[in-house]
Design an enzyme around this catalytic site. Structure first.
Site, PDB file in Angstrom:
ATOM      1  N   CYS A  32       0.833  -1.202   0.000  1.00 48.10           N
ATOM      2  CA  CYS A  32       0.000   0.000   0.000  1.00 48.10           C
ATOM      3  C   CYS A  32       0.875   1.262   0.000  1.00 48.10           C
ATOM      4  CB  CYS A  32      -0.979  -0.039   1.169  1.00 48.10           C
ATOM      5  SG  CYS A  32      -2.320   1.174   0.995  1.00 48.10           S
TER       6      CYS A  32
ATOM      7  N   GLU B 286      -2.387  -9.038   2.647  1.00 47.63           N
ATOM      8  CA  GLU B 286      -2.770  -9.593   3.947  1.00 47.63           C
ATOM      9  C   GLU B 286      -4.264  -9.465   4.221  1.00 47.63           C
ATOM     10  OE1 GLU B 286      -2.259  -5.236   4.912  1.00 47.63           O
ATOM     11  OE2 GLU B 286      -1.488  -6.667   3.444  1.00 47.63           O
TER      12      GLU B 286
ATOM     13  N   HIS C   9      -3.617  -4.734  -0.604  1.00 51.72           N
ATOM     14  CA  HIS C   9      -3.211  -5.374   0.653  1.00 51.72           C
ATOM     15  C   HIS C   9      -3.275  -6.895   0.521  1.00 51.72           C
ATOM     16  CE1 HIS C   9      -3.086  -1.892   3.449  1.00 51.72           C
ATOM     17  NE2 HIS C   9      -3.927  -1.361   2.580  1.00 51.72           N
TER      18      HIS C   9
END
Length: 207
Positions: free
Chosen positions: A79, A186, A184
């Protein structure tokens, strides 16, 4: 061992939890010594470009990241962590980024107000490099974005995926040992976790 770089700006917990889930050894650190000892590093980021760079410079993390990249070990920016790798951002005029890559970071255009800014949600990717973090991942996976500014890389050959949100966005890059994603991983479900597994495998291979 992967070092998650803590420069005092941003929530690291989602990245840490994802690494724990895939069974990847990691350490959260702001220490240059510990960072340089790691096999790989993740540069996360939330918030503004200027605030993040101020924190990185004052903490010594900016120079540490540059030294880490020079070591040839894999680095993954996430990001804002992608944007910080470049020279500057329209978000914070006059603030210098790390300058490891070249390109422009601009606000997502929305002259007619038709788009929701920040861009927050799931978008599909057009993968143009099926290696690195995208190894074994089929084209057009959906991943999670939260951002108001976007990258257009000066050298299109480093772009590993793109997406569309009112404009063509260079969604990720891969250049030698530098890998970075505007989205992202994750927070992108099974696909994102596979990307993190791919990155962890790179650190084990010393790529």
């Amino acid at each position: 061992m992967i070092a998650v770089i803590d420069y005092g700006a941003g929530n690291l917990q989602s990245v840490v939890k994802a690494l724990e889930f895939i069974g990847c050894k990691h350490i959260i650190t702001s220490s240059t010594k510990e960072l340089l000892k790691a096999d790989g590093a993740i540069l996360p980021g939330v918030g503004s470009f200027g605030d993040a760079m101020d924190c990185m410079v004052s903490s010594g993390c900016a120079q540490a990241v540059v030294e880490f990249v020079k070591s040839g070990k894999p680095l993954l920016g996430i990001c804002l962590g992608l944007q910080l790798l470049f020279e500057a951002s329209e978000e914070s005029p006059g603030v210098k980024g790390l300058g490891l890559l070249k390109g422009t970071i601009s606000r997502i255009p929305n002259a007619d107000g038709a788009l929701k800014i920040p861009h927050m949600g799931w978008n599909s990717l057009n993968i143009v490099k099926h290696d690195g973090i995208f190894e074994g991942i089929k084209d057009e996976p959906y991943v999670y974005f939260v951002h108001s500014y976007y990258l257009r890389a000066e050298d299109s050959s480093i772009v590993s995926s793109r997406t569309e949100y009112g404009v063509s966005i260079d969604a990720s890059v891969s250049c030698k040992n530098i890998h970075a994603a505007q989205f992202h991983p994750e927070k992108s479900g099974a696909v994102g976790l596979q990307m993190l597994r791919n990155f962890a495998a790179m650190t084990q291979r010393g790529e």
